[in-house]
Design a protein around this motif. Structure first.
Motif, mmCIF file in Angstrom:
data_model
loop_
_atom_site.group_PDB
_atom_site.id
_atom_site.type_symbol
_atom_site.label_atom_id
_atom_site.label_comp_id
_atom_site.label_asym_id
_atom_site.label_seq_id
_atom_site.Cartn_x
_atom_site.Cartn_y
_atom_site.Cartn_z
ATOM 1 N N VAL A 1 0.810 -1.348 0.008
ATOM 2 C CA VAL A 1 0.232 0.286 -0.122
ATOM 3 C C VAL A 1 0.922 1.111 -0.136
ATOM 4 N N PHE A 2 2.157 1.359 0.401
ATOM 5 C CA PHE A 2 2.454 2.672 0.715
ATOM 6 C C PHE A 2 3.678 3.006 -0.645
ATOM 7 N N ASN A 3 3.749 1.227 -1.685
ATOM 8 C CA ASN A 3 4.421 1.092 -2.984
ATOM 9 C C ASN A 3 2.699 2.324 -3.625
ATOM 10 N N GLU A 4 2.100 1.808 -3.227
ATOM 11 C CA GLU A 4 0.843 2.539 -3.946
ATOM 12 C C GLU A 4 0.639 3.794 -4.209
ATOM 13 N N LEU A 5 0.552 4.149 -2.123
ATOM 14 C CA LEU A 5 0.576 5.691 -2.570
ATOM 15 C C LEU A 5 1.662 6.315 -3.402
ATOM 16 N N LEU A 6 2.503 6.207 -2.929
ATOM 17 C CA LEU A 6 3.822 6.604 -3.834
ATOM 18 C C LEU A 6 3.417 6.675 -4.938
ATOM 19 N N ASP A 7 2.945 5.761 -6.179
ATOM 20 C CA ASP A 7 3.378 5.619 -7.376
ATOM 21 C C ASP A 7 1.754 6.913 -7.411
ATOM 22 N N ARG A 8 0.910 7.057 -6.153
ATOM 23 C CA ARG A 8 -0.061 7.755 -7.056
ATOM 24 C C ARG A 8 0.404 9.223 -7.201
ATOM 25 N N THR B 1 6.345 13.778 3.250
ATOM 26 C CA THR B 1 7.629 13.029 3.867
ATOM 27 C C THR B 1 6.978 12.006 4.925
ATOM 28 N N ALA B 2 7.898 11.465 5.710
ATOM 29 C CA ALA B 2 7.609 9.777 5.939
ATOM 30 C C ALA B 2 6.574 10.274 7.055
ATOM 31 N N GLY B 3 5.759 11.067 7.620
ATOM 32 C CA GLY B 3 5.239 11.161 8.606
ATOM 33 C C GLY B 3 3.933 11.608 7.812
ATOM 34 N N ASP B 4 3.768 12.546 6.352
ATOM 35 C CA ASP B 4 2.645 12.112 5.950
ATOM 36 C C ASP B 4 2.098 10.516 5.369
ATOM 37 N N THR C 1 13.116 -3.509 2.825
ATOM 38 C CA THR C 1 13.466 -3.008 1.147
ATOM 39 C C THR C 1 15.055 -3.125 1.306
ATOM 40 N N GLY C 2 15.851 -2.649 3.219
ATOM 41 C CA GLY C 2 16.885 -2.690 3.600
ATOM 42 C C GLY C 2 17.120 -0.969 3.907
ATOM 43 N N LYS C 3 16.003 -0.321 3.088
ATOM 44 C CA LYS C 3 16.451 0.857 2.984
ATOM 45 C C LYS C 3 15.056 1.963 4.353
ATOM 46 N N SER C 4 15.104 2.749 4.638
ATOM 47 C CA SER C 4 13.980 3.523 4.905
ATOM 48 C C SER C 4 13.159 4.403 4.277
ATOM 49 N N THR C 5 12.429 4.467 5.191
ATOM 50 C CA THR C 5 11.436 6.010 4.317
ATOM 51 C C THR C 5 11.802 6.610 3.828
ATOM 52 N N SER C 6 12.713 7.382 3.976
ATOM 53 C CA SER C 6 13.255 8.639 3.882
ATOM 54 C C SER C 6 14.059 8.608 2.755
ATOM 55 N N ALA C 7 14.782 7.026 2.832
ATOM 56 C CA ALA C 7 15.753 7.132 1.870
ATOM 57 C C ALA C 7 14.814 6.812 0.493
ATOM 58 N N ILE C 8 14.244 6.388 0.892
ATOM 59 C CA ILE C 8 13.115 5.541 -0.732
ATOM 60 C C ILE C 8 12.064 6.799 -1.226
ATOM 61 N N LEU C 9 11.589 7.863 -0.364
ATOM 62 C CA LEU C 9 11.625 8.793 -0.504
ATOM 63 C C LEU C 9 12.499 10.012 -1.677
ATOM 64 N N TYR C 10 13.907 9.789 -1.226
ATOM 65 C CA TYR C 10 14.106 10.262 -1.475
ATOM 66 C C TYR C 10 15.118 10.091 -2.860
ATOM 67 N N GLU C 11 14.681 8.845 -3.320
ATOM 68 C CA GLU C 11 14.911 7.990 -4.255
ATOM 69 C C GLU C 11 13.909 8.418 -5.623
#
Length: 302
Positions: free
Chosen positions: A199-206, A220-223, A243-253
């Motif tokens: 679901v996180f990936n779905e929200l990010l894609d949207r 942000t991760a908080g959002d 994923t081996g990555k933090s939420t912030s790292a995924i968002l930054y990428e």
């Protein structure tokens, strides 16, 4: 860095409903029509339609074995199922075994609301709390198929007021669904961690592709944690495990990738890109880009 043709494909891939006829059906007729009906033949095509932003409503009638990932739950549908999807909730449908697909329809909010006094979002079918997926017995399946057939026939007809009929039939279908009991069998083949990740990936894609002049909603991760109704530390821990990555790292990428696409394939100014990606001002965007891409946005573009 993404290849040029892949980046160009992403930035030019519009998620507007009116482009489905051009892209999917290779037709240039009525490019702004706010309603589409896709038949069984369309659904079984080797070139399935990809929904990314889902900024429209969808009603589908399926037969077979499916897992519907809807919001934070996974619902198993075996047999004939009638489903309603709104732009409010992210979803995916995993096909396990397809027997038949009676078709589906997609339409804009304006298409429905201009005809009825009460907006479609007021319907119990389209609020965030409901899980509008209904398993149908034989009699219910026949009744729903009859409505679908009427809608398909009208959509193909030349009748001047066919959209009025379609909206009435759509309303009839919604009222009929309100008399049914939603599917309650949950599918637990996916763990709660996997569902949260999905679901996180779905929200990010949207969030992408962004629209010029429109500030990004979730940045942000908080959002994301607030939208997913979990604590930000829990979201971070689960994504780290998956994923081996933090939420912030995924968002930054993802922000960096989208920024590169916009710099390469649009004529937007750096300030327009910064605003659309959710940055407070250009200086914050410049600092972010320089830190992760080792160049300023202007230097990268040139």
């Amino acid at each position: 860095m993404m290849k040029h043709d892949e980046s160009n494909k992403l930035i030019n891939k519009s998620e507007k409903l009116e482009d489905f006829e051009t892209i999917r059906l290779q037709s240039h007729q009525n490019p702004t029509k706010p309603f589409r009906f896709f038949s069984s033949a369309d659904c079984l095509s080797k070139n399935p339609i990809v929904y990314r932003r889902r900024d429209f409503f969808k009603v589908s009638l399926l037969r077979g074995h499916y897992i519907v990932h809807y919001g934070d739950e996974s619902i198993k549908a075996i047999g004939c199922s009638l489903s309603f999807f709104s732009p409010l909730v992210p979803y995916t449908i995993k096909q396990l075994e397809q027997e038949e697909n009676a078709g589906y329809m997609i339409f804009t909010e304006l298409y429905y609301d201009t005809y009825f006094k009460q907006g479609i979002r007021h319907s119990p079918l389209f609020n965030k709390e409901s899980k509008p997926i209904f398993l149908l017995d034989q009699k219910q399946e026949e009744e729903v198929k009859a409505i679908f057939l009427k809608i398909e026939q009208q959509e193909k007809s030349d009748y001047l007021f066919k959209d009025d009929l379609i909206r009435n039939l759509l309303s009839e279908l919604m009222h009929y669904a309100n008399t049914l009991q939603p599917a309650i069998e949950r599918h637990y083949a996916h763990s709660s961690k996997e569902r949260l990740h999905s679901v996180f990936n779905e929200l990010l894609d949207r969030q992408f592709p962004v629209v010029a002049g429109q500030h990004q909603q979730l940045r942000t991760a908080g959002d994301f944690a607030e939208t997913l109704n979990v604590h930000v530390n829990y979201l971070n821990r689960i994504l780290k495990e998956m994923t081996g990555k933090s939420t912030s790292a995924i968002l930054y990428e993802r922000l960096l990738r989208e920024a590169i696409i916009l710099l390469k394939h649009t004529t937007w100014s750096v300030s327009e890109i910064a605003y659309s990606l959710g940055f407070k001002d250009v200086s914050h965007f410049n600092h972010f880009f320089r830190k992760h891409a080792h160049a300023t946005p202007s230097h990268f573009r040139n």
